[in-house]
Design a protein around this motif. Structure first.
Motif, PDB file in Angstrom:
ATOM      1  N   THR A  10       0.840  -1.192   0.000  1.00 22.99           N
ATOM      2  CA  THR A  10       0.000   0.000   0.000  1.00 22.99           C
ATOM      3  C   THR A  10       0.877   1.245   0.000  1.00 22.99           C
ATOM      4  N   VAL A  11       0.516   2.198  -0.857  1.00 19.72           N
ATOM      5  CA  VAL A  11       1.201   3.489  -0.923  1.00 19.72           C
ATOM      6  C   VAL A  11       0.149   4.570  -0.694  1.00 19.72           C
ATOM      7  N   THR A  12       0.484   5.562   0.132  1.00 21.96           N
ATOM      8  CA  THR A  12      -0.447   6.649   0.431  1.00 21.96           C
ATOM      9  C   THR A  12       0.265   7.988   0.280  1.00 21.96           C
ATOM     10  N   HIS A  13      -0.410   8.929  -0.376  1.00 19.67           N
ATOM     11  CA  HIS A  13       0.055  10.320  -0.476  1.00 19.67           C
ATOM     12  C   HIS A  13      -1.041  11.218   0.104  1.00 19.67           C
ATOM     13  N   ARG A  14      -0.627  12.317   0.712  1.00 17.10           N
ATOM     14  CA  ARG A  14      -1.581  13.345   1.162  1.00 17.10           C
ATOM     15  C   ARG A  14      -1.214  14.659   0.502  1.00 17.10           C
ATOM     16  N   ARG A  15      -2.268  15.420   0.197  1.00 16.51           N
ATOM     17  CA  ARG A  15      -2.050  16.703  -0.461  1.00 16.51           C
ATOM     18  C   ARG A  15      -3.141  17.680  -0.018  1.00 16.51           C
ATOM     19  N   GLY A  36      -5.656  12.165 -10.672  1.00 13.38           N
ATOM     20  CA  GLY A  36      -4.258  12.566 -10.785  1.00 13.38           C
ATOM     21  C   GLY A  36      -3.437  12.056  -9.604  1.00 13.38           C
ATOM     22  N   MET A  37      -4.017  12.118  -8.418  1.00 10.95           N
ATOM     23  CA  MET A  37      -3.320  11.578  -7.245  1.00 10.95           C
ATOM     24  C   MET A  37      -3.182  10.062  -7.339  1.00 10.95           C
ATOM     25  N   PHE A  38      -4.201   9.386  -7.895  1.00 16.36           N
ATOM     26  CA  PHE A  38      -4.090   7.935  -8.084  1.00 16.36           C
ATOM     27  C   PHE A  38      -2.920   7.609  -9.009  1.00 16.36           C
ATOM     28  N   GLY A  39      -2.725   8.419 -10.049  1.00 14.48           N
ATOM     29  CA  GLY A  39      -1.585   8.216 -10.936  1.00 14.48           C
ATOM     30  C   GLY A  39      -0.269   8.336 -10.192  1.00 14.48           C
ATOM     31  N   ASP A  40      -0.188   9.275  -9.260  1.00 14.96           N
ATOM     32  CA  ASP A  40       1.043   9.457  -8.480  1.00 14.96           C
ATOM     33  C   ASP A  40       1.315   8.262  -7.567  1.00 14.96           C
ATOM     34  N   VAL A  41       0.287   7.769  -6.870  1.00 11.53           N
ATOM     35  CA  VAL A  41       0.523   6.625  -5.981  1.00 11.53           C
ATOM     36  C   VAL A  41       0.793   5.361  -6.793  1.00 11.53           C
ATOM     37  N   ALA A  42       0.165   5.224  -7.962  1.00 13.37           N
ATOM     38  CA  ALA A  42       0.436   4.067  -8.828  1.00 13.37           C
ATOM     39  C   ALA A  42       1.880   4.093  -9.313  1.00 13.37           C
ATOM     40  N   THR A  43       2.392   5.274  -9.633  1.00 13.71           N
ATOM     41  CA  THR A  43       3.786   5.395 -10.052  1.00 13.71           C
ATOM     42  C   THR A  43       4.716   4.932  -8.941  1.00 13.71           C
ATOM     43  N   GLU A  44       4.436   5.336  -7.707  1.00 11.78           N
ATOM     44  CA  GLU A  44       5.283   4.896  -6.598  1.00 11.78           C
ATOM     45  C   GLU A  44       5.188   3.388  -6.392  1.00 11.78           C
ATOM     46  N   VAL A  45       3.985   2.814  -6.548  1.00 12.65           N
ATOM     47  CA  VAL A  45       3.839   1.354  -6.460  1.00 12.65           C
ATOM     48  C   VAL A  45       4.756   0.682  -7.473  1.00 12.65           C
ATOM     49  N   ALA A  46       4.740   1.155  -8.723  1.00 12.04           N
ATOM     50  CA  ALA A  46       5.570   0.555  -9.768  1.00 12.04           C
ATOM     51  C   ALA A  46       7.049   0.673  -9.439  1.00 12.04           C
ATOM     52  N   ILE A  47       7.457   1.808  -8.906  1.00  8.84           N
ATOM     53  CA  ILE A  47       8.860   1.998  -8.543  1.00  8.84           C
ATOM     54  C   ILE A  47       9.260   1.020  -7.437  1.00  8.84           C
ATOM     55  N   VAL A  48       8.422   0.898  -6.413  1.00 11.47           N
ATOM     56  CA  VAL A  48       8.732   0.008  -5.292  1.00 11.47           C
ATOM     57  C   VAL A  48       8.765  -1.455  -5.745  1.00 11.47           C
ATOM     58  N   LEU A  49       7.763  -1.869  -6.527  1.00 10.45           N
ATOM     59  CA  LEU A  49       7.669  -3.283  -6.926  1.00 10.45           C
ATOM     60  C   LEU A  49       8.625  -3.652  -8.043  1.00 10.45           C
ATOM     61  N   ASP A  50       8.808  -2.738  -9.004  1.00 11.90           N
ATOM     62  CA  ASP A  50       9.467  -3.121 -10.250  1.00 11.90           C
ATOM     63  C   ASP A  50      10.665  -2.264 -10.636  1.00 11.90           C
ATOM     64  N   GLY A  71      -9.394  23.544  -0.004  1.00  7.26           N
ATOM     65  CA  GLY A  71      -9.215  23.597   1.450  1.00  7.26           C
ATOM     66  C   GLY A  71      -9.227  22.228   2.101  1.00  7.26           C
ATOM     67  N   ASP A  72      -9.519  21.180   1.315  1.00 12.92           N
ATOM     68  CA  ASP A  72      -9.467  19.811   1.851  1.00 12.92           C
ATOM     69  C   ASP A  72      -8.023  19.342   1.954  1.00 12.92           C
ATOM     70  N   VAL A  73      -7.788  18.410   2.844  1.00 14.53           N
ATOM     71  CA  VAL A  73      -6.567  17.614   2.819  1.00 14.53           C
ATOM     72  C   VAL A  73      -7.014  16.253   2.307  1.00 14.53           C
ATOM     73  N   LEU A  74      -6.505  15.883   1.132  1.00 16.53           N
ATOM     74  CA  LEU A  74      -6.938  14.672   0.438  1.00 16.53           C
ATOM     75  C   LEU A  74      -5.849  13.615   0.541  1.00 16.53           C
ATOM     76  N   GLU A  75      -6.268  12.413   0.884  1.00 21.69           N
ATOM     77  CA  GLU A  75      -5.354  11.275   1.001  1.00 21.69           C
ATOM     78  C   GLU A  75      -5.710  10.273  -0.084  1.00 21.69           C
ATOM     79  N   ALA A  76      -4.729   9.896  -0.896  1.00 26.06           N
ATOM     80  CA  ALA A  76      -4.937   8.903  -1.948  1.00 26.06           C
ATOM     81  C   ALA A  76      -4.103   7.670  -1.623  1.00 26.06           C
ATOM     82  N   THR A  77      -4.740   6.505  -1.695  1.00 27.36           N
ATOM     83  CA  THR A  77      -4.082   5.244  -1.376  1.00 27.36           C
ATOM     84  C   THR A  77      -4.277   4.277  -2.528  1.00 27.36           C
ATOM     85  N   ALA A  78      -3.210   3.544  -2.862  1.00 22.30           N
ATOM     86  CA  ALA A  78      -3.291   2.455  -3.836  1.00 22.30           C
ATOM     87  C   ALA A  78      -2.797   1.192  -3.151  1.00 22.30           C
ATOM     88  N   GLU A  79      -3.587   0.129  -3.250  1.00 24.92           N
ATOM     89  CA  GLU A  79      -3.221  -1.173  -2.686  1.00 24.92           C
ATOM     90  C   GLU A  79      -3.136  -2.184  -3.816  1.00 24.92           C
TER      91      GLU A  79
END
Length: 134
Positions: A10-15, A36-50, A71-79
């Motif tokens: 699992t990878v999580t980013h907050r923005r 767009g945030m999902f794309g960022d966490v997916a990129t990190e997943v690929a880097i970590v795994l592959d 004004g939100d703080v948004l958290e995106a997670t990819a598992e």
């Protein structure tokens, strides 16, 4: 493959969602912001795994469940939920963990407990095969 140790990674980013991202009345932000945030966490997943940034090939399902506001703080997670030869299936979730509260004052905000799930998606990530494979 159910015992693959990469499953469940699992990878999580907050923005913070800036007011410049508001696109609609009521300081609403379009759902593509979460994608767009999902794309960022997916990129990190690929880097970590592959060891490669990979390519987000598409979504099989996207559900918009609630508003995203400036004004939100948004958290995106990819598992990682499935591993193929060159593909990885990801369960993506975006949650608002804090939100502006302008009714209390111009800079007031509060933590949401529990966080509000606003977008869910299933994504397919593709990575290059081992060197020398097509």
């Amino acid at each position: 493959m159910s015992d693959d140790p990469r499953l469940g990674l699992t990878v999580t980013h907050r923005r913070y969602v800036p007011y410049a991202a508001a696109h609609y009345g009521g300081d609403l932000v379009d759902g593509a912001y979460a994608l767009g945030m999902f794309g960022d966490v997916a990129t990190e997943v690929a880097i970590v795994l592959d060891g490669d940034e990979g390519l987000l090939a598409g979504y099989t399902e996207v559900r918009f469940l609630g508003p995203i506001r400036a004004g939100d703080v948004l958290e995106a997670t990819a598992e990682v939920v499935r591993i193929g030869r060159r593909s990885r299936e990801l369960r993506c979730t975006a949650r608002v963990v804090a939100r502006a509260q302008p009714e209390r004052g111009p800079s007031a905000a509060g933590v949401l407990d529990p966080p509000q799930t606003v977008v869910e998606a299933t994504a397919t990530l593709v990575v290059p095969g081992p060197a020398g494979t097509p």
